[in-house]
Design a protein around this motif. Sequence first.
Motif, mmCIF file in Angstrom:
data_model
loop_
_atom_site.group_PDB
_atom_site.id
_atom_site.type_symbol
_atom_site.label_atom_id
_atom_site.label_comp_id
_atom_site.label_asym_id
_atom_site.label_seq_id
_atom_site.Cartn_x
_atom_site.Cartn_y
_atom_site.Cartn_z
ATOM 1 N N GLY A 13 15.186 161.335 65.553
ATOM 2 C CA GLY A 13 16.633 161.233 65.459
ATOM 3 C C GLY A 13 17.293 159.981 65.986
ATOM 4 N N VAL A 14 16.598 159.197 66.819
ATOM 5 C CA VAL A 14 17.211 157.982 67.368
ATOM 6 C C VAL A 14 17.333 156.910 66.287
ATOM 7 C CG1 VAL A 14 16.840 156.031 68.950
ATOM 8 C CG2 VAL A 14 16.452 158.377 69.735
ATOM 9 N N THR A 15 18.414 156.145 66.321
ATOM 10 C CA THR A 15 18.554 154.954 65.477
ATOM 11 C C THR A 15 18.842 153.753 66.370
ATOM 12 O OG1 THR A 15 19.514 156.277 63.685
ATOM 13 C CG2 THR A 15 19.761 153.875 63.546
ATOM 14 N N LEU A 16 18.058 152.690 66.190
ATOM 15 C CA LEU A 16 18.300 151.419 66.858
ATOM 16 C C LEU A 16 18.714 150.392 65.824
ATOM 17 C CD1 LEU A 16 15.229 151.172 69.286
ATOM 18 C CD2 LEU A 16 17.478 152.193 69.724
ATOM 19 N N LYS A 17 19.587 149.469 66.211
ATOM 20 C CA LYS A 17 20.009 148.389 65.326
ATOM 21 C C LYS A 17 19.587 147.060 65.927
ATOM 22 C CE LYS A 17 23.765 147.171 62.220
ATOM 23 N NZ LYS A 17 25.100 147.585 61.741
ATOM 24 N N VAL A 18 18.854 146.277 65.142
ATOM 25 C CA VAL A 18 18.367 144.978 65.611
ATOM 26 C C VAL A 18 19.527 144.007 65.709
ATOM 27 C CG1 VAL A 18 16.932 142.985 65.005
ATOM 28 C CG2 VAL A 18 16.050 145.320 64.688
ATOM 29 N N ASP A 19 19.614 143.331 66.862
ATOM 30 C CA ASP A 19 20.633 142.296 67.021
ATOM 31 C C ASP A 19 20.079 140.922 66.659
ATOM 32 O OD1 ASP A 19 23.358 141.435 68.270
ATOM 33 O OD2 ASP A 19 21.861 140.097 69.153
ATOM 34 N N SER A 20 18.895 140.573 67.182
ATOM 35 C CA SER A 20 18.370 139.227 66.964
ATOM 36 C C SER A 20 16.942 139.131 67.474
ATOM 37 C CB SER A 20 19.228 138.187 67.699
ATOM 38 O OG SER A 20 19.154 138.385 69.098
ATOM 39 N N GLN A 21 16.325 137.972 67.243
ATOM 40 C CA GLN A 21 15.072 137.668 67.902
ATOM 41 C C GLN A 21 15.310 137.550 69.403
ATOM 42 O OE1 GLN A 21 13.165 134.149 66.382
ATOM 43 N NE2 GLN A 21 12.404 135.173 64.552
ATOM 44 N N ASN A 22 14.263 137.847 70.159
ATOM 45 C CA ASN A 22 14.321 137.715 71.611
ATOM 46 C C ASN A 22 13.682 136.382 71.982
ATOM 47 O OD1 ASN A 22 14.694 138.223 74.282
ATOM 48 N ND2 ASN A 22 13.280 139.953 74.396
ATOM 49 N N GLY A 23 14.488 135.422 72.356
ATOM 50 C CA GLY A 23 13.957 134.111 72.683
ATOM 51 C C GLY A 23 13.114 134.143 73.943
ATOM 52 N N PRO A 24 11.908 133.556 73.919
ATOM 53 C CA PRO A 24 11.049 133.540 75.113
ATOM 54 C C PRO A 24 11.620 132.619 76.186
ATOM 55 C CG PRO A 24 10.069 132.219 73.369
ATOM 56 C CD PRO A 24 11.275 132.883 72.768
ATOM 57 N N CYS A 25 11.575 133.073 77.433
ATOM 58 C CA CYS A 25 12.169 132.297 78.518
ATOM 59 C C CYS A 25 11.151 132.058 79.627
ATOM 60 C CB CYS A 25 13.396 133.012 79.075
ATOM 61 S SG CYS A 25 13.012 134.572 79.896
#
Length: 205
Positions: free
Chosen positions: A132-144
């Motif tokens: 039942g969970v829905t996640l929405k992608v915001d962006s790539q995760n830049g490596p730090c």
Amino acid sequence: MDLPLTRLDAEPEIMPAKKLSACADGVFAALSDGFVTQAVAALDLDFDGIRGDFHAGATRRSGGREPWYPRGTPMRNERQISIVAADELAAIARGMGIGEIRPEWIGANLVLSGVPRLSMLPAGTLLFFKHGVTLKVDSQNGPCRVAGRSIADHAGMADREAGALAFPKAGKRLRGLVAWVEKPGRIAAGEAVSVRVSEQWIYRP
């Protein structure tokens, strides 16, 4: 009288929407001080993210990723969930010359399998979890560098700062995604996921 829109000479190429199937191979949470996570049986999510997690919250404070704001400016938290793929972590490890990178070391919450080039999923992609969970992608995760130092510490690298510098280079476009909770609930390890990628195009004004 409204006139019809004139069609542009060079219409952008439209990539059709598509559906993919994936699996949540691992679920992790940072339930103590710091961003490093640990494996858990399931994630309980509300609109603030994972309950009790280091990155939970409806808002967060801006940092180096948002140079258009003064550091510490309150803003929407679009980085509630960190998602990675095992094959991409293995590629980063090879690039850094180490044996492995575990998802916990870089604060990942989900390891997804079944999606080629996971980190290249576009913003707006929806992840529908079986329960039942829905996640929405915001962006790539830049490596730090902060995550790079964590990798160096956990992998026993002799030069901690070399690890901090190596990770942003080796992890570019491989470090996974950040997402936020669109529909809350519980995600369990081994749960099936339906991935829905919207139409895509390159905007060229």
